[in-house]
Design a protein around this motif. Structure first.
Motif, PDB file in Angstrom:
ATOM      1  N   ASP A  31     -12.459  90.892 -50.899  1.00 22.74           N
ATOM      2  CA  ASP A  31     -13.872  90.722 -51.248  1.00 22.74           C
ATOM      3  C   ASP A  31     -14.059  89.365 -51.914  1.00 22.74           C
ATOM      4  O   ASP A  31     -13.084  88.645 -52.156  1.00 22.74           O
ATOM      5  CB  ASP A  31     -14.393  91.865 -52.127  1.00 22.74           C
ATOM      6  CG  ASP A  31     -13.714  91.983 -53.486  1.00 22.74           C
ATOM      7  OD1 ASP A  31     -13.281  90.954 -54.047  1.00 22.74           O
ATOM      8  OD2 ASP A  31     -13.616  93.110 -53.999  1.00 22.74           O
ATOM      9  N   GLY A  32     -15.302  89.035 -52.189  1.00 23.42           N
ATOM     10  CA  GLY A  32     -15.605  87.727 -52.751  1.00 23.42           C
ATOM     11  C   GLY A  32     -14.975  87.483 -54.105  1.00 23.42           C
ATOM     12  O   GLY A  32     -14.498  86.378 -54.386  1.00 23.42           O
ATOM     13  N   GLU A  33     -14.955  88.506 -54.971  1.00 20.57           N
ATOM     14  CA  GLU A  33     -14.359  88.337 -56.297  1.00 20.57           C
ATOM     15  C   GLU A  33     -12.883  87.980 -56.191  1.00 20.57           C
ATOM     16  O   GLU A  33     -12.405  87.053 -56.848  1.00 20.57           O
ATOM     17  CB  GLU A  33     -14.521  89.615 -57.121  1.00 20.57           C
ATOM     18  CG  GLU A  33     -15.921  89.868 -57.602  1.00 20.57           C
ATOM     19  CD  GLU A  33     -16.057  91.170 -58.381  1.00 20.57           C
ATOM     20  OE1 GLU A  33     -15.066  91.927 -58.515  1.00 20.57           O
ATOM     21  OE2 GLU A  33     -17.169  91.432 -58.862  1.00 20.57           O
ATOM     22  N   GLU A  34     -12.169  88.714 -55.350  1.00 18.47           N
ATOM     23  CA  GLU A  34     -10.750  88.453 -55.173  1.00 18.47           C
ATOM     24  C   GLU A  34     -10.524  87.080 -54.541  1.00 18.47           C
ATOM     25  O   GLU A  34      -9.588  86.360 -54.900  1.00 18.47           O
ATOM     26  CB  GLU A  34     -10.136  89.550 -54.296  1.00 18.47           C
ATOM     27  CG  GLU A  34      -8.629  89.589 -54.311  1.00 18.47           C
ATOM     28  CD  GLU A  34      -8.090  90.798 -53.564  1.00 18.47           C
ATOM     29  OE1 GLU A  34      -7.701  90.627 -52.385  1.00 18.47           O
ATOM     30  OE2 GLU A  34      -8.059  91.891 -54.153  1.00 18.47           O
ATOM     31  N   VAL A  36     -12.488  84.383 -54.852  1.00 19.47           N
ATOM     32  CA  VAL A  36     -12.751  83.371 -55.874  1.00 19.47           C
ATOM     33  C   VAL A  36     -11.564  83.283 -56.833  1.00 19.47           C
ATOM     34  O   VAL A  36     -11.123  82.184 -57.185  1.00 19.47           O
ATOM     35  CB  VAL A  36     -14.070  83.683 -56.622  1.00 19.47           C
ATOM     36  CG1 VAL A  36     -14.211  82.833 -57.874  1.00 19.47           C
ATOM     37  CG2 VAL A  36     -15.258  83.462 -55.693  1.00 19.47           C
ATOM     38  N   ASP A  37     -11.017  84.428 -57.228  1.00 22.08           N
ATOM     39  CA  ASP A  37      -9.849  84.429 -58.117  1.00 22.08           C
ATOM     40  C   ASP A  37      -8.663  83.735 -57.459  1.00 22.08           C
ATOM     41  O   ASP A  37      -7.961  82.942 -58.086  1.00 22.08           O
ATOM     42  CB  ASP A  37      -9.461  85.860 -58.504  1.00 22.08           C
ATOM     43  CG  ASP A  37     -10.456  86.505 -59.466  1.00 22.08           C
ATOM     44  OD1 ASP A  37     -11.276  85.772 -60.073  1.00 22.08           O
ATOM     45  OD2 ASP A  37     -10.424  87.746 -59.600  1.00 22.08           O
ATOM     46  N   ASN A  60     -18.980  93.968 -53.851  1.00 18.41           N
ATOM     47  CA  ASN A  60     -18.680  93.332 -55.143  1.00 18.41           C
ATOM     48  C   ASN A  60     -19.277  91.936 -55.266  1.00 18.41           C
ATOM     49  O   ASN A  60     -20.046  91.690 -56.162  1.00 18.41           O
ATOM     50  CB  ASN A  60     -17.176  93.293 -55.433  1.00 18.41           C
ATOM     51  CG  ASN A  60     -16.573  94.679 -55.475  1.00 18.41           C
ATOM     52  OD1 ASN A  60     -17.193  95.621 -55.929  1.00 18.41           O
ATOM     53  ND2 ASN A  60     -15.364  94.800 -54.965  1.00 18.41           N
ATOM     54  N   MET A  61     -18.896  91.028 -54.399  1.00 16.60           N
ATOM     55  CA  MET A  61     -19.477  89.691 -54.376  1.00 16.60           C
ATOM     56  C   MET A  61     -19.542  89.259 -52.914  1.00 16.60           C
ATOM     57  O   MET A  61     -18.524  89.222 -52.232  1.00 16.60           O
ATOM     58  CB  MET A  61     -18.611  88.701 -55.168  1.00 16.60           C
ATOM     59  CG  MET A  61     -19.170  87.283 -55.154  1.00 16.60           C
ATOM     60  SD  MET A  61     -18.048  86.035 -55.856  1.00 16.60           S
ATOM     61  CE  MET A  61     -17.935  86.561 -57.551  1.00 16.60           C
ATOM     62  N   GLN A  65     -22.326  84.088 -52.492  1.00 12.67           N
ATOM     63  CA  GLN A  65     -22.026  83.886 -53.918  1.00 12.67           C
ATOM     64  C   GLN A  65     -20.619  83.325 -54.093  1.00 12.67           C
ATOM     65  O   GLN A  65     -20.392  82.412 -54.889  1.00 12.67           O
ATOM     66  CB  GLN A  65     -22.176  85.196 -54.697  1.00 12.67           C
ATOM     67  CG  GLN A  65     -21.913  85.052 -56.189  1.00 12.67           C
ATOM     68  CD  GLN A  65     -22.891  84.137 -56.894  1.00 12.67           C
ATOM     69  OE1 GLN A  65     -24.071  84.095 -56.543  1.00 12.67           O
ATOM     70  NE2 GLN A  65     -22.410  83.384 -57.867  1.00 12.67           N
ATOM     71  N   ALA A  66     -19.666  83.860 -53.333  1.00 10.73           N
ATOM     72  CA  ALA A  66     -18.286  83.367 -53.412  1.00 10.73           C
ATOM     73  C   ALA A  66     -18.232  81.882 -53.037  1.00 10.73           C
ATOM     74  O   ALA A  66     -17.543  81.092 -53.691  1.00 10.73           O
ATOM     75  CB  ALA A  66     -17.374  84.188 -52.507  1.00 10.73           C
ATOM     76  N   GLU A  69     -19.469  79.817 -55.915  1.00 12.58           N
ATOM     77  CA  GLU A  69     -18.490  79.794 -57.010  1.00 12.58           C
ATOM     78  C   GLU A  69     -17.282  78.934 -56.660  1.00 12.58           C
ATOM     79  O   GLU A  69     -16.758  78.218 -57.514  1.00 12.58           O
ATOM     80  CB  GLU A  69     -18.086  81.215 -57.388  1.00 12.58           C
ATOM     81  CG  GLU A  69     -19.232  81.938 -58.057  1.00 12.58           C
ATOM     82  CD  GLU A  69     -18.818  83.168 -58.844  1.00 12.58           C
ATOM     83  OE1 GLU A  69     -17.647  83.249 -59.271  1.00 12.58           O
ATOM     84  OE2 GLU A  69     -19.678  84.040 -59.049  1.00 12.58           O
TER      85      GLU A  69
END
Length: 136
Positions: A31-34, A36-37, A60-61, A65-66, A69
């Protein structure tokens, strides 16, 4: 070459990895959060990605958005103009608003509509100035 594949669909991730692994190292995010991390971690380690394949619709994201970021992270790490990661937005949507947002709000490099086709992806990557050479 180093790739980051960010997609919530298992089959899409698997296909992208199958196509790209012979040309370089592939990291996967669901997902986007992972994603970006993973992107931030790679820059911290001094080994950023050459190419990010980023799905737009994810939990999630989302990809938009990713993307924003990721571009902010590059600014934080003082990535020079022209040395930013190439980012291909990949989606099942053929939606002009999504295309507009990806290019003009997020600074995407390219956009591909699913279903993914191997030669189209490889041609697109090379059109972005990345040279694909099979690893030994």
């Amino acid at each position: 070459m180093k790739f980051l594949i960010v997609d919530d669909d298992f089959d899409s991730r698997k296909l992208l990895q199958k196509i790209l692994h012979k040309y370089g190292y592939c990291d996967i995010a669901v997902d986007g959060e992972e994603g970006v991390d993973a992107f931030r971690t790679a820059l911290k380690e001094g080994a950023g990605y050459d190419l990010v394949c980023l799905d737009i619709l994810m939990p999630n994201m989302d990809g938009q958005q990713a993307l924003r970021e990721i571009r902010e992270i590059e600014k934080e790490f003082d990535v020079k103009a022209g040395e930013e990661a190439k980012i291909i937005m990949i989606t099942g949507l053929d939606d002009s608003k999504e295309v507009h947002d990806a290019f003009f709000l997020g600074d995407a490099t390219s956009y591909i509509v699913k279903p993914l086709r191997k030669q189209l992806l490889l041609d697109e990557i090379e059109s972005l100035g990345l040279t694909l050479e099979e690893r030994a």
